[in-house]
Every structure is written in structure tokens, then in C-alpha cells.
Motif scaffolding. Sequence first.
Motif, PDB file in Angstrom:
ATOM      1  N   LYS A  78       0.799  -1.126  -0.127  1.00 26.05           N
ATOM      2  CA  LYS A  78       0.120  -0.104   0.104  1.00 26.05           C
ATOM      3  C   LYS A  78       0.916   1.311  -0.073  1.00 26.05           C
ATOM      4  O   LYS A  78       0.421   2.316  -0.502  1.00 26.05           O
ATOM      5  CB  LYS A  78      -0.913   0.028   0.931  1.00 26.05           C
ATOM      6  CG  LYS A  78      -1.883   1.135   1.295  1.00 26.05           C
ATOM      7  CD  LYS A  78      -2.762   1.137   2.458  1.00 26.05           C
ATOM      8  CE  LYS A  78      -3.499   2.431   2.518  1.00 26.05           C
ATOM      9  NZ  LYS A  78      -2.864   3.591   2.871  1.00 26.05           N
ATOM     10  N   PRO A  79       2.110   1.342   0.597  1.00 31.49           N
ATOM     11  CA  PRO A  79       2.824   2.349   0.668  1.00 31.49           C
ATOM     12  C   PRO A  79       3.252   2.971  -0.764  1.00 31.49           C
ATOM     13  O   PRO A  79       3.353   4.125  -1.065  1.00 31.49           O
ATOM     14  CB  PRO A  79       4.007   2.200   1.385  1.00 31.49           C
ATOM     15  CG  PRO A  79       3.569   1.272   2.271  1.00 31.49           C
ATOM     16  CD  PRO A  79       2.514   0.429   1.638  1.00 31.49           C
ATOM     17  N   VAL A  80       3.228   2.084  -1.798  1.00 35.54           N
ATOM     18  CA  VAL A  80       3.608   2.435  -3.182  1.00 35.54           C
ATOM     19  C   VAL A  80       2.335   3.197  -3.789  1.00 35.54           C
ATOM     20  O   VAL A  80       2.719   4.101  -4.272  1.00 35.54           O
ATOM     21  CB  VAL A  80       3.805   1.108  -4.099  1.00 35.54           C
ATOM     22  CG1 VAL A  80       3.993   1.452  -5.381  1.00 35.54           C
ATOM     23  CG2 VAL A  80       4.724   0.410  -3.280  1.00 35.54           C
ATOM     24  N   LEU A  81       1.215   2.822  -3.398  1.00 32.72           N
ATOM     25  CA  LEU A  81      -0.045   3.495  -3.987  1.00 32.72           C
ATOM     26  C   LEU A  81      -0.083   4.911  -3.363  1.00 32.72           C
ATOM     27  O   LEU A  81      -0.577   5.806  -4.045  1.00 32.72           O
ATOM     28  CB  LEU A  81      -1.261   2.697  -3.459  1.00 32.72           C
ATOM     29  CG  LEU A  81      -1.705   1.580  -4.445  1.00 32.72           C
ATOM     30  CD1 LEU A  81      -0.595   0.259  -4.392  1.00 32.72           C
ATOM     31  CD2 LEU A  81      -2.784   0.642  -3.804  1.00 32.72           C
ATOM     32  N   ASP A  82       0.382   5.035  -2.069  1.00 31.88           N
ATOM     33  CA  ASP A  82       0.240   6.216  -1.213  1.00 31.88           C
ATOM     34  C   ASP A  82       1.144   7.221  -2.055  1.00 31.88           C
ATOM     35  O   ASP A  82       0.984   8.382  -2.156  1.00 31.88           O
ATOM     36  CB  ASP A  82       0.702   6.103   0.220  1.00 31.88           C
ATOM     37  CG  ASP A  82      -0.374   5.399   0.756  1.00 31.88           C
ATOM     38  OD1 ASP A  82      -1.605   5.164   0.440  1.00 31.88           O
ATOM     39  OD2 ASP A  82      -0.177   4.631   1.930  1.00 31.88           O
ATOM     40  N   TYR A  83       2.418   6.842  -2.283  1.00 32.58           N
ATOM     41  CA  TYR A  83       3.502   7.621  -2.975  1.00 32.58           C
ATOM     42  C   TYR A  83       3.080   7.976  -4.346  1.00 32.58           C
ATOM     43  O   TYR A  83       3.211   9.173  -4.797  1.00 32.58           O
ATOM     44  CB  TYR A  83       4.836   6.557  -2.983  1.00 32.58           C
ATOM     45  CG  TYR A  83       5.884   7.569  -3.729  1.00 32.58           C
ATOM     46  CD1 TYR A  83       6.689   8.113  -2.947  1.00 32.58           C
ATOM     47  CD2 TYR A  83       6.042   7.292  -4.985  1.00 32.58           C
ATOM     48  CE1 TYR A  83       7.825   8.987  -3.263  1.00 32.58           C
ATOM     49  CE2 TYR A  83       7.157   8.120  -5.771  1.00 32.58           C
ATOM     50  CZ  TYR A  83       7.894   9.114  -5.056  1.00 32.58           C
ATOM     51  OH  TYR A  83       8.940   9.958  -5.612  1.00 32.58           O
ATOM     52  N   HIS A 129      -8.617   2.716  -3.462  1.00 29.15           N
ATOM     53  CA  HIS A 129      -7.525   3.834  -3.239  1.00 29.15           C
ATOM     54  C   HIS A 129      -7.320   4.505  -4.596  1.00 29.15           C
ATOM     55  O   HIS A 129      -7.056   3.827  -5.729  1.00 29.15           O
ATOM     56  CB  HIS A 129      -6.413   2.890  -2.921  1.00 29.15           C
ATOM     57  CG  HIS A 129      -4.907   3.589  -2.703  1.00 29.15           C
ATOM     58  ND1 HIS A 129      -4.673   4.499  -3.343  1.00 29.15           N
ATOM     59  CD2 HIS A 129      -4.298   3.457  -1.364  1.00 29.15           C
ATOM     60  CE1 HIS A 129      -3.525   5.253  -2.490  1.00 29.15           C
ATOM     61  NE2 HIS A 129      -3.432   4.329  -1.262  1.00 29.15           N
ATOM     62  N   PRO A 130      -7.339   5.741  -4.551  1.00 27.51           N
ATOM     63  CA  PRO A 130      -7.252   6.643  -5.484  1.00 27.51           C
ATOM     64  C   PRO A 130      -5.826   6.699  -6.426  1.00 27.51           C
ATOM     65  O   PRO A 130      -5.837   6.989  -7.530  1.00 27.51           O
ATOM     66  CB  PRO A 130      -7.563   7.879  -5.112  1.00 27.51           C
ATOM     67  CG  PRO A 130      -6.951   7.909  -3.500  1.00 27.51           C
ATOM     68  CD  PRO A 130      -7.281   6.484  -3.151  1.00 27.51           C
ATOM     69  N   GLY A 131      -4.851   5.916  -5.607  1.00 29.35           N
ATOM     70  CA  GLY A 131      -3.595   5.845  -6.459  1.00 29.35           C
ATOM     71  C   GLY A 131      -3.665   4.668  -7.398  1.00 29.35           C
ATOM     72  O   GLY A 131      -2.581   4.460  -8.365  1.00 29.35           O
TER      73      GLY A 131
END
Length: 258
Positions: free
Chosen positions: A190-195, A233-235
Motif C-alpha cells: 500500500k505505501p507504493v499506492l500512497d506514494y 485507493h485513488p492511487g
Amino acid sequence: MKYRQLGDTGIEVSLLGLGTVKLGRDQGVKYPTAFKIPDDQQALELIALAEDLGVNLIDTAPAYGSSESRLGGLLQGRRQRWVICSKVGEEFVDGQSYFNFTPEHTRMSVERSLQRLRTDYIDIVLIHSDGDDMAILQKEGTLQALAELKAKGMIRAIGLSGKTVEGAIAALQQGDVAMVTYNLEHQEEKPVLDYAQAHRKGVLIKKALASGHICVGPHEDPLRKSMEFVFAHPGVSSAIIGTINPEHFKENVCALPA
């Protein structure tokens, strides 16, 4: 069908993309049931169905056996309709995978993919990681070679199909797109999506349905719950679904959040 921007690449992709490993390879794949590679007519009908459902993203790779070569024929006359994603780094020969991330092999691989796909550009090319993401990015020069090909107009967007959060974020810092595993049972990336969301980068999801292994509660629809989770997730730009069953593909599209 809804569409999302692939980061700041200027490429718009459908929420679902069609994965084509099953069009060219039936060995060494991790699916719960065996399958038979479809013939050309069956493959054409699947692609036509995807088009009718509004899908515009198709995913392939040299490691997917004859997938690229078959798509080159199957997409003739329809190339402009599709956003094509392919890869470099992993090869599949005589039933075995091996990896080569050198700049020389990378250039050869892209040129070969262009020939196989019968096109003069590929929309997205990702490094097909062996799992050692950071070593590839820091030592091999693979992404730099892809950047040079992008500068020549042979590729529109570059990145990594990796296996680590650190590698995916590093690839996004240097490139445009990361392909990551993200589903109800695997949320570590998930941190990749956030980034990606914060820095306007593209994210493609692999194994959104855990390769058919998703389990949920007794009164829950695993497909719909999976789709709702992934696209909340919008990412996330798009999720690649690798089915050759037309009814399953329709069900996947119908399960997309409204």
C-alpha cells in the motif's frame, strides 16, 4: 467502464486491463486450476469482448511464451484502440524462466517486442523483476536503457513490475509506473499506492484477485469485495485480470464499483 489517468503520462487506462499470460504460456504458472491455451478464434472473441466492455489496456511480456507474437496478429487493425504494456528482463524458453537485466538485453528485448507486436511503439514497458528490485535498479542500468528508448519515442512510459515496496517507490522516483500486488490478502505494498497518489505516478495492480485464491466471509461476494477494495485507493490506475473465460471477464467488469 470507467477510466483513470496513468499518473502524469497522459495515458488514460480502463479500470480493468486484460492480462494475456494464458494466451501464450501454460507451464510454470500459479493458478488454482489447469487451463488450455485458447486458439486464435477464441482469443479474438475474448479481445473483442474486452473492447465491447470498454477495456483499453492489454498486458503481455516476453516471459508469457507466445503471447506477444500472438497479439501482434490479433491486434492488427486495432492497435490504436489499445494501450499495450509489455516487459523486459524475464525470458521463458523451453519451459524455464531466466533473467537478464543488462542494457544490451533490454534494448534487444524492446526491439523484439516491437517486431512481435507489429507496432512502432509500446505504451508501457516495465522491468520484470526477479525479486531483487533494488539491485536491478541500482546496478543493472535497465531503467536507464528504457529511458533512452523512451526518449527515442519507442516507449511512452517506463517502470517496474516488482516485489518490494522499496523497489517500486525507487522505480517511481526514476520512472512513470509501478506494477504491484495488492488485494484483500496482501496489503503490504500500500505505501507504493500512497506514494504514487502523492507524486502523480501510475500504478497497475497484479493479483487483484490473488490469482483466484481470495477468501472472504460466507455471505460476501469475493469478486465484488475485491474490486471495491482495490479501487477504493485513488492511487490505483488499473488492475490487470488474466482470464481467458469470457463469462469470468464479464463478471469482473460487472463487479467494478459504480
